[in-house]
Design a protein around this motif. Structure first.
Motif, PDB file in Angstrom:
ATOM      1  N   LYS A  56      -9.549 -11.167  23.710  1.00 43.23           N
ATOM      2  CA  LYS A  56      -8.948 -11.382  25.030  1.00 43.23           C
ATOM      3  C   LYS A  56      -9.899 -10.960  26.138  1.00 43.23           C
ATOM      4  O   LYS A  56      -9.628 -11.121  27.312  1.00 43.23           O
ATOM      5  N   SER A  57     -11.029 -10.380  25.728  1.00 45.29           N
ATOM      6  CA  SER A  57     -12.012  -9.997  26.735  1.00 45.29           C
ATOM      7  C   SER A  57     -12.835 -11.229  27.079  1.00 45.29           C
ATOM      8  O   SER A  57     -12.638 -12.290  26.526  1.00 45.29           O
ATOM      9  N   VAL A  68     -14.767 -23.892  24.893  1.00 45.30           N
ATOM     10  CA  VAL A  68     -14.729 -22.600  25.579  1.00 45.30           C
ATOM     11  C   VAL A  68     -15.155 -22.865  27.018  1.00 45.30           C
ATOM     12  O   VAL A  68     -15.606 -23.957  27.352  1.00 45.30           O
ATOM     13  N   GLN A  69     -14.999 -21.879  27.883  1.00 48.14           N
ATOM     14  CA  GLN A  69     -15.435 -22.064  29.259  1.00 48.14           C
ATOM     15  C   GLN A  69     -16.357 -20.947  29.701  1.00 48.14           C
ATOM     16  O   GLN A  69     -16.234 -19.810  29.267  1.00 48.14           O
ATOM     17  N   ASN A  98     -14.766 -18.753  16.518  1.00 44.84           N
ATOM     18  CA  ASN A  98     -13.710 -17.899  15.993  1.00 44.84           C
ATOM     19  C   ASN A  98     -13.645 -16.574  16.755  1.00 44.84           C
ATOM     20  O   ASN A  98     -12.571 -16.087  17.100  1.00 44.84           O
ATOM     21  N   TYR A  99     -14.813 -16.021  17.036  1.00 40.59           N
ATOM     22  CA  TYR A  99     -14.853 -14.757  17.783  1.00 40.59           C
ATOM     23  C   TYR A  99     -14.267 -14.918  19.185  1.00 40.59           C
ATOM     24  O   TYR A  99     -13.461 -14.102  19.634  1.00 40.59           O
ATOM     25  N   LEU A 100     -14.652 -16.000  19.862  1.00 41.28           N
ATOM     26  CA  LEU A 100     -14.160 -16.223  21.229  1.00 41.28           C
ATOM     27  C   LEU A 100     -12.660 -16.521  21.270  1.00 41.28           C
ATOM     28  O   LEU A 100     -11.977 -16.156  22.223  1.00 41.28           O
ATOM     29  N   ASP A 113     -15.069 -17.560  27.772  1.00 39.88           N
ATOM     30  CA  ASP A 113     -13.637 -17.418  27.536  1.00 39.88           C
ATOM     31  C   ASP A 113     -13.194 -18.502  26.551  1.00 39.88           C
ATOM     32  O   ASP A 113     -13.384 -19.680  26.804  1.00 39.88           O
ATOM     33  N   GLY A 114     -12.641 -18.063  25.442  1.00 37.89           N
ATOM     34  CA  GLY A 114     -12.181 -18.999  24.425  1.00 37.89           C
ATOM     35  C   GLY A 114     -10.777 -19.508  24.687  1.00 37.89           C
ATOM     36  O   GLY A 114     -10.271 -20.374  23.985  1.00 37.89           O
TER      37      GLY A 114
END
Lengths: 133, 133
Positions: B27-28, B64-65, B21-23, B76-77
């Motif tokens: 946008k960072s 995610v990556q 959820n956080y990822l 990065d989500g």
DNA sequence: GTGGGTGCAAATACTTTGCAACCGA
DNA sequence: TCGGTTGCAAAGTATTTGCACCCAC
């Protein structure tokens, strides 16, 4: 009040020469540890610290380039215009001389990131060998 | 003789949910340490090990990556089709949605590396801000 | 002789891992 | 209950750094 590179003269030492010579004459992309192991055969008393320091220096001078992966930083003595493919499976670094014209344009034009004069392109994926196994 | 993922059911836990959820909502491109610090605000008892394990799992599942730089691996989500620019000066990761048609072709065709169905593209250079300073 | 470079070892920093307790299905 | 997951702490690994000595210029 010494600035970076202010009034300093770089000294040529056998350590630097041997390391640069090794990187120029290999087509692989050795890690710092690999460079250390190989150079140690020629200069048995060289230390890891020196290898890391020299590699960092050579990278800053643009004599070699760093290729950083998840775990290890590899070094490439070939500074010709080419890209790299890094396999996320085995970590192997492959050269890609197949030039991308679109990316060439990006190199010389403005991007959302800002005006960039030069940068390197990396491709991350799974290589043929890892896809099989 | 258990193979990877053989007869195992993934369990949904609050740790996974909070991290994902956080990822998804930032946008960072936070590092694992940053994720740990942020998630700890919601789940004070979470450990670093769990964060690293969950991030690794989410990456393997393609949720995610990972974006690995010289020192740190960022996450990065956003899994939409985009590239990244990594500043060698400050380490900042920028999104590049400016698609490269030539690279799209490479993605789908054979290359010297072998047939690659999907991979990520990274650009390494110096960002606008670092170029000034 | 001078100060940049080096060897050595300790220290960093990020990440991984062993293990017993925990808890979702 | 069962076994995947977690917290904790110790370990692992690549890399950096302080310091005294060394040597290229």
């Amino acid at each position: 009040m010494k600035e970076e590179n202010y009034l300093t003269t770089e000294r040529i030492t056998s350590q630097k020469e041997v390391i640069l010579n090794y990187l120029r004459n290999t087509k692989s992309h050795p890690s710092a540890q690999k460079v250390y192991a190989e150079v140690k055969k020629v200069l048995p008393r060289i230390s890891q610290g020196t290898v890391y320091r020299v590699l960092s220096l050579l990278n800053k001078k643009g004599e070699v380039q760093e290729i950083s992966t998840r775990d290890i930083t590899f070094y490439d003595g070939d500074m010709s215009d080419h890209s790299h493919f890094i396999c996320q499976g085995c970590g192997t670094v492959f050269d890609i001389f197949d030039e991308c014209s679109r990316c060439k344009i990006i190199k010389e034009k403005k991007t959302k990131v800002g005006k960039i004069n030069s940068f390197r392109i990396y491709f991350y994926g799974i290589c043929k060998k890892c896809k099989k196994g």
